[in-house]
Write an enzyme that holds these catalytic residues in place. Structure first.
Site, PDB file in Angstrom:
ATOM      1  N   ASP A  59      95.865   9.029 -24.923  1.00  0.00           N
ATOM      2  CA  ASP A  59      95.360  10.203 -24.206  1.00  0.00           C
ATOM      3  C   ASP A  59      95.822  10.244 -22.750  1.00  0.00           C
ATOM      4  O   ASP A  59      96.388   9.274 -22.229  1.00  0.00           O
ATOM      5  CB  ASP A  59      93.819  10.243 -24.284  1.00  0.00           C
ATOM      6  CG  ASP A  59      93.183   8.866 -24.063  1.00  0.00           C
ATOM      7  OD1 ASP A  59      93.843   7.986 -23.483  1.00  0.00           O
ATOM      8  OD2 ASP A  59      92.028   8.678 -24.475  1.00  0.00           O
TER       9      ASP A  59
ATOM     10  N   ASP B 195      79.323   6.741 -26.051  1.00  0.00           N
ATOM     11  CA  ASP B 195      78.876   7.774 -26.995  1.00  0.00           C
ATOM     12  C   ASP B 195      79.652   7.714 -28.316  1.00  0.00           C
ATOM     13  O   ASP B 195      79.571   8.625 -29.132  1.00  0.00           O
ATOM     14  CB  ASP B 195      79.004   9.168 -26.365  1.00  0.00           C
ATOM     15  CG  ASP B 195      80.439   9.511 -25.951  1.00  0.00           C
ATOM     16  OD1 ASP B 195      81.361   8.693 -26.212  1.00  0.00           O
ATOM     17  OD2 ASP B 195      80.653  10.595 -25.385  1.00  0.00           O
TER      18      ASP B 195
ATOM     19  N   HIS C 288      82.995   7.626 -28.647  1.00  0.00           N
ATOM     20  CA  HIS C 288      84.302   8.296 -28.716  1.00  0.00           C
ATOM     21  C   HIS C 288      85.438   7.289 -28.874  1.00  0.00           C
ATOM     22  O   HIS C 288      85.350   6.153 -28.417  1.00  0.00           O
ATOM     23  CB  HIS C 288      84.529   9.254 -27.533  1.00  0.00           C
ATOM     24  CG  HIS C 288      84.792   8.623 -26.205  1.00  0.00           C
ATOM     25  ND1 HIS C 288      83.891   8.680 -25.164  1.00  0.00           N
ATOM     26  CD2 HIS C 288      85.872   7.963 -25.718  1.00  0.00           C
ATOM     27  CE1 HIS C 288      84.404   8.083 -24.100  1.00  0.00           C
ATOM     28  NE2 HIS C 288      85.611   7.621 -24.415  1.00  0.00           N
TER      29      HIS C 288
ATOM     30  N   GLU D 127      85.422  13.173 -28.320  1.00  0.00           N
ATOM     31  CA  GLU D 127      83.997  13.114 -28.006  1.00  0.00           C
ATOM     32  C   GLU D 127      83.150  13.498 -29.228  1.00  0.00           C
ATOM     33  O   GLU D 127      83.679  14.069 -30.188  1.00  0.00           O
ATOM     34  CB  GLU D 127      83.692  14.079 -26.855  1.00  0.00           C
ATOM     35  CG  GLU D 127      84.341  13.698 -25.525  1.00  0.00           C
ATOM     36  CD  GLU D 127      83.606  12.586 -24.791  1.00  0.00           C
ATOM     37  OE1 GLU D 127      82.995  11.707 -25.451  1.00  0.00           O
ATOM     38  OE2 GLU D 127      83.632  12.572 -23.543  1.00  0.00           O
TER      39      GLU D 127
HETATM   40  C1  GLP Z   1      87.981   6.065 -22.084  1.00  0.00           C
HETATM   41  C2  GLP Z   1      89.285   6.097 -22.902  1.00  0.00           C
HETATM   42  C3  GLP Z   1      89.114   5.386 -24.213  1.00  0.00           C
HETATM   43  C4  GLP Z   1      88.346   4.108 -23.954  1.00  0.00           C
HETATM   44  C5  GLP Z   1      86.940   4.421 -23.589  1.00  0.00           C
HETATM   45  C6  GLP Z   1      86.161   3.210 -23.100  1.00  0.00           C
HETATM   46  O1  GLP Z   1      87.448   7.275 -21.790  1.00  0.00           O
HETATM   47  N1  GLP Z   1      89.830   7.399 -23.141  1.00  0.00           N
HETATM   48  O2  GLP Z   1      90.381   5.146 -24.808  1.00  0.00           O
HETATM   49  O3  GLP Z   1      88.314   3.320 -25.111  1.00  0.00           O
HETATM   50  O4  GLP Z   1      86.849   5.487 -22.692  1.00  0.00           O
HETATM   51  O5  GLP Z   1      86.530   2.856 -21.815  1.00  0.00           O
HETATM   52  P1  GLP Z   1      86.292   1.383 -21.202  1.00  0.00           P
HETATM   53  O6  GLP Z   1      87.209   0.499 -21.940  1.00  0.00           O
HETATM   54  O7  GLP Z   1      86.671   1.508 -19.750  1.00  0.00           O
HETATM   55  O8  GLP Z   1      84.879   1.071 -21.439  1.00  0.00           O
END
Ligand code: GLP
Length: 263
Positions: A67, A136, A138, A143
């Site tokens: 992304d 959440d 995702h 989402e």
């Molecule tokens: C972000 C990314 C995801 C990631 C998630 C968790 O928004 N788009 O790919 O897995 O949220 O983030 P973190 O690893 O910083 O907890």
């Protein structure tokens, strides 16, 4: 789903790095799907160390990121392009033409999403997809409420995700609301998936993903429908799993031939 409970995130990241190293060592044309955020940082660090000590050839691999934020150019410090250059592409000496990240500043966003999806179809399938998970549930930036058969497209971030990601920006207000993300069908089309989750803040999402019903309300739960998913968690992230003892027992009693993929 194979749940692999580790004691620490260091142990979990090393395991995932070995898994990724095996993938590229066994197939020099491997296509890797990569994630960003705080979670995979240690995995990338470990992988870089392993690659340099074992002299693995990465010249022919291809990478696709999950992304990118809409409106952030690759030189923006909070963009995922910037993150990947800093933590993965540059340290490994990968070339620009091997590494793909959606273009968040494309003039025509729907067209860019289509181009990205087509590129994955052309150069894929993705052999190994790395994932984190949001609080959440995702995956990528899919989402809650995301179509479980979606392809790459624009999404709007929930307030919770915007807040969680604000740590990478100067202020809460500067977190973009829109993102381009691989869809859930895109993610499911990877041959193998490794999802990492660390810390108690992720425990609820992990328990629902593994032991709850499959639902668009918790997008990661759709991974129950994939035939090769490893969920590698530290103690905090595993703390709400009902069958934790069973997952530990399964891993401890793996036949030797199954252990090879982690060595
Ligand atoms: C972000 C990314 C995801 C990631 C998630 C968790 O928004 N788009 O790919 O897995 O949220 O983030 P973190 O690893 O910083 O907890």
């Amino acid at each position: 789903m194979e749940v692999i409970p580790c004691q620490t995130k260091q142990e979990a990241s090393r395991m995932a790095a070995r898994f990724m190293l095996n993938q590229v060592a066994n197939n020099k044309y491997s296509v890797l799907g990569l994630a960003t955020g705080g979670t995979p940082l240690l995995l990338y660090e470990e992988f870089i160390k392993m690659v340099s000590s074992k002299d693995v050839d990465l010249e022919s691999i291809t990478t696709f990121n999950l992304d990118e934020y809409v409106g952030l150019a690759p030189n923006h410090k909070a963009s995922y392009s910037f993150y990947m250059n800093k933590h993965f592409f540059e340290p490994l000496g990968l070339n620009e033409d091997q590494c793909f990240v959606p273009n968040g500043v494309a003039h025509d966003i729907p067209k860019e999403c289509e181009r990205y999806e087509d590129l994955i179809l052309e150069k894929g399938p993705i052999d190994l997809q790395v994932l984190g998970i949001g609080r959440d549930g995702h995956i990528g930036f899919n989402e809650p409420g995301s179509s479980l058969v979606s392809s790459t497209r624009i999404k709007t971030l929930t307030e919770e995700t915007q807040k969680d990601n604000a740590q990478f920006f100067d202020s809460n207000e500067s977190v973009p609301k829109h993102v381009i993300t691989m869809g859930i069908r895109t993610i499911l089309s990877a041959k193998r998936i490794v999802l990492l989750a660390f810390g108690e803040a992720k425990a609820d999402a992990v328990a629902k993903m593994v032991e709850g019903p499959v639902s668009a309300s918790l997008p990661a739960s759709v991974l129950q429908m994939h035939s090769s998913v490893k969920v590698i968690v530290d103690e905090g992230a595993a703390s709400k799993l009902n069958k934790l003892d069973y997952y530990k027992e399964v891993f401890a009693n793996k036949p030797t031939w199954q252990r090879k993929e982690f060595l």
